[in-house]
Design a protein around this motif. Structure first.
Motif, short mmCIF file in Angstrom:
data_model
loop_
_atom_site.label_atom_id
_atom_site.label_comp_id
_atom_site.label_asym_id
_atom_site.label_seq_id
_atom_site.Cartn_x
_atom_site.Cartn_y
_atom_site.Cartn_z
N TYR B 29 0.84 -1.21 0.00
CA TYR B 29 0.00 0.00 0.00
C TYR B 29 0.87 1.25 0.00
CZ TYR B 29 -3.26 3.53 1.79
OH TYR B 29 -4.01 4.67 1.98
N ALA B 32 2.33 1.80 -3.38
CA ALA B 32 1.28 2.15 -4.35
C ALA B 32 0.85 3.60 -4.19
CB ALA B 32 0.09 1.20 -4.19
N VAL B 33 0.61 4.02 -2.95
CA VAL B 33 0.18 5.41 -2.70
C VAL B 33 1.21 6.38 -3.28
CG1 VAL B 33 -0.17 7.14 -0.90
CG2 VAL B 33 -1.18 4.87 -0.66
N PRO B 43 -6.02 5.50 -8.66
CA PRO B 43 -6.10 4.09 -9.11
C PRO B 43 -7.54 3.64 -9.35
CG PRO B 43 -5.63 4.19 -6.76
CD PRO B 43 -5.51 5.60 -7.29
N ASP B 70 -6.77 -5.38 -3.00
CA ASP B 70 -7.20 -4.37 -2.02
C ASP B 70 -6.16 -3.27 -1.83
OD1 ASP B 70 -9.14 -6.28 -1.76
OD2 ASP B 70 -9.16 -6.25 0.44
N GLN B 71 -4.93 -3.68 -1.58
CA GLN B 71 -3.91 -2.70 -1.19
C GLN B 71 -3.33 -1.94 -2.37
OE1 GLN B 71 -3.94 -5.97 -0.67
NE2 GLN B 71 -1.96 -6.93 -0.95
N LEU B 72 -3.77 -2.28 -3.61
CA LEU B 72 -3.30 -1.55 -4.79
C LEU B 72 -4.39 -0.65 -5.38
CD1 LEU B 72 -1.31 -4.38 -6.62
CD2 LEU B 72 -0.41 -2.51 -5.22
N GLY B 73 -5.55 -0.64 -4.78
CA GLY B 73 -6.66 0.10 -5.37
C GLY B 73 -7.20 -0.61 -6.60
N VAL B 75 -9.41 -3.30 -6.65
CA VAL B 75 -10.63 -4.10 -6.47
C VAL B 75 -11.59 -3.87 -7.64
CG1 VAL B 75 -12.64 -4.42 -4.98
CG2 VAL B 75 -10.40 -4.03 -3.96
#
Lengths: 169, 388
Positions: B29, B32-33, B43, B70-73, B75
């Motif tokens: 996460y 990614a952010v 994302p 989930d943690q990469l945006g 979904v």
């Protein structure tokens, strides 16, 4: 090709052939061990379970309260805003009656895995656990259930600190 | 040349030997952010597809691709995970944009190596169960076999390999996110315990944790979103025969072929002259030298001499692994190739800080998938500046 092979193509293998080493084979015992860092969200979740609480997090953008907690909102892709204590009870979202253990042994009394939507969290937010102290034929979607905790001194900070959920009242 | 593709954003965590404070999801996460902020994209609305690189056995979870959205945006978006080096994942994302069907794609790779309690056993699990595993040797022997023949056939010395370690650990001192920066002498490497002769302990890159996310875009979107796009001008990848019984033990043929594929695409005839610098896999000290020769960054047998003469260090004519490489940043498992790419991106954007190479326009990243593979991938990047 002999007539025998024409008649019976292929060779049948029986379990006894392996036991008697008539068939050459090799085996390997894996030694794969891991220790997953729980991190911020799951770390606190487990610590709270040890204290007898179910905790979630809330996102002010989509106004969801999620459980198990995470530090980011997977819908809004932003940090969660607050930790929220939830109730240790909820409602059965879905369940199954499992007559086979995970090692494929048949069991008389079925295991009852269920997704329990936790009271205080948003619709659809639940934790996967087992149901107990209930007649399998009485279980239904929408059943109100509450957590049955291990005694405090036996808790280790694990999902099994809750023994199971049983019907409320 | 078909569609042009650029890198418009990159995000990464610091790389550390241990990261007990965060879960792998929280690590991903963070990267990614940062990458999405760097690219100026959301994302949820802008990125159309996600590629991640992971190996179930190193994660300890099978079908690991299910655990990444989930943690990469990501979904409810197109997501797929491939097993390979980070650069294989990068090339997969690149090709998605080349199809013309997608304009913005993200690629992620990470390492939580510290969570693997039996890494040698996991590595051994990659060996053939019938032919090789029953012999019971620690899989580092494969590097020993290869290093032995490479040194013998090219006349390269253990001292020259040790200089690679000293160079890359020193480079890592200038990289704030590197885990293993140090001032060590080649003698220290030679004096360290033998693991699989001629390979010594300090010839081996120690594992580290960390995550890297890169955002790619089509030319049109890149020019709209980004002041300093870094263009992908070449990509290539190759697998040699895997067999330990009859693979080529001396020269890294997979690297040569992957390099040729990337050079052909980029229109590069003389890599030594046309590239300004390179990040090449140095999972083991000799690998940097072997890969340099395979990638035609020098003549056969010359790599050891070049490192001795300081040509490949910061300030030299052809710097290699200014990031510190795997020896200095840490072996990041499947993320290693993306770590090589990360440094090429930072150098081409002029964001490499103390280790910035002046006036660079073109660089190459080469990743190897590690023991016991013969799997490599090369990517060539350019910032589009005119050569000074």
């Amino acid at each position: 090709m002999s007539s025998k092979i024409k008649e019976y193509p292929g060779v049948a293998l029986h379990e006894s052939d392996f036991a008697e080493k008539k068939v050459l084979y090799t085996t390997w015992e894996p030694n794969a061990r891991y220790a997953w860092d729980t991190g911020v969200a799951i770390g606190r979740y487990l610590a709270e379970l040890k204290r007898g609480h179910i905790v979630g997090t809330t996102c002010h953008a989509c106004r969801r309260i999620v459980v198990p907690p995470r530090v980011f909102c997977e819908w809004c892709f932003r940090p969660m805003d607050e930790w929220v204590y939830l109730q240790d009870q909820g409602v059965v979202n879905t369940f199954s009656l499992c007559h086979v253990r995970w090692d494929m042994e048949r069991v008389k009394e079925p295991l009852i895995p269920a997704v329990i939507e936790i009271a205080g969290a948003s619709k659809g937010m639940g934790i996967l656990h087992l149901l107990g102290e209930v007649d399998p034929t009485e279980v239904h979607i929408g059943l109100q259930v509450q957590a049955v905790w291990k005694p405090a001194r036996q808790r280790t900070g694990a999902i099994t600190d809750i023994r199971y959920f049983k019907p409320s009242n | 040349m078909s569609r042009e593709v650029a890198i418009i954003g990159v995000g990464y965590t610091g790389f550390r030997a241990l990261t007990p404070d965060v879960s792998y999801k929280e690590l991903m996460y963070e990267a990614a952010v940062k990458a999405y902020d760097d690219a100026g994209v959301d994302p949820r609305s802008d990125i159309e597809s996600f590629v991640t690189v992971a190996e179930d056995f190193t994660e300890g979870t099978s079908i690991f691709d299910e655990y990444v959205p989930d943690q990469l945006g990501a979904v409810l978006k197109p997501v797929h995970t491939i097993a390979g080096d980070g650069l294989h994942g990068f090339i997969a994302a690149y090709m998605q944009i080349l199809t013309g069907a997608l304009d913005i794609v993200a690629v992620e790779a990470h390492s939580k190596a510290s969570n693997i309690l039996t890494p040698q056993h996991i590595m051994a699990y990659a060996m053939d169960p019938v032919f090789n595993r029953p012999l019971g040797a620690n899989p580092h022997f494969i590097a020993g076999l290869e290093m032995n023949l490479f040194l013998s056939e090219t006349g390269t010395t253990r001292e020259q390999c040790a200089r690679v370690v000293a160079k890359n650990r020193r480079h890592a001192l200038y990289n704030p996110c590197a885990a293993f920066g140090a001032t060590i002498e080649p003698e220290d490497v030679l004096a360290s315990d033998t693991v699989a002769w001629p390979l010594a302990r300090l010839d081996i890159s120690p594992h580290a944790d960390g995550a890297i996310v890169v955002v790619l875009a089509s030319k049109q979107r890149a020019e709209e979103l980004c002041d300093l796009p870094v263009w992908v001008t070449g990509a290539g990848w190759c697998n040699d025969s895997f067999s330990l019984e009859n693979r080529d033990w001396s020269s890294a043929v997979y690297a040569a072929k992957a390099g040729e594929m990337a050079y052909r695409m980029a229109g590069i005839r003389s890599p030594w002259q046309e590239l300004d610098f390179a990040e090449v896999d140095d999972t083991f000290s000799y690998k940097e030298l072997q890969h340099m020769e395979a990638l035609r960054l020098c003549r056969p047998g010359e790599a050891g001499v070049l490192v001795e003469e300081g040509v490949t260090e910061l300030g030299g004519d052809f710097p290699i692994n200014t990031s510190g490489g795997s020896l200095g940043m840490g072996n990041l498992l499947d993320a290693s190739g993306l770590a090589r790419l990360l440094e090429v991106i930072l150098q081409l954007r002029g964001e490499a800080g103390q280790r910035q190479i002046p006036d660079v326009t073109t660089g190459m990243a080469f990743g190897w998938r590690g023991l016991p593979t013969t799997s490599g991938a090369a990517v060539i990047l350019s910032n589009g500046y005119e050569e000074v």
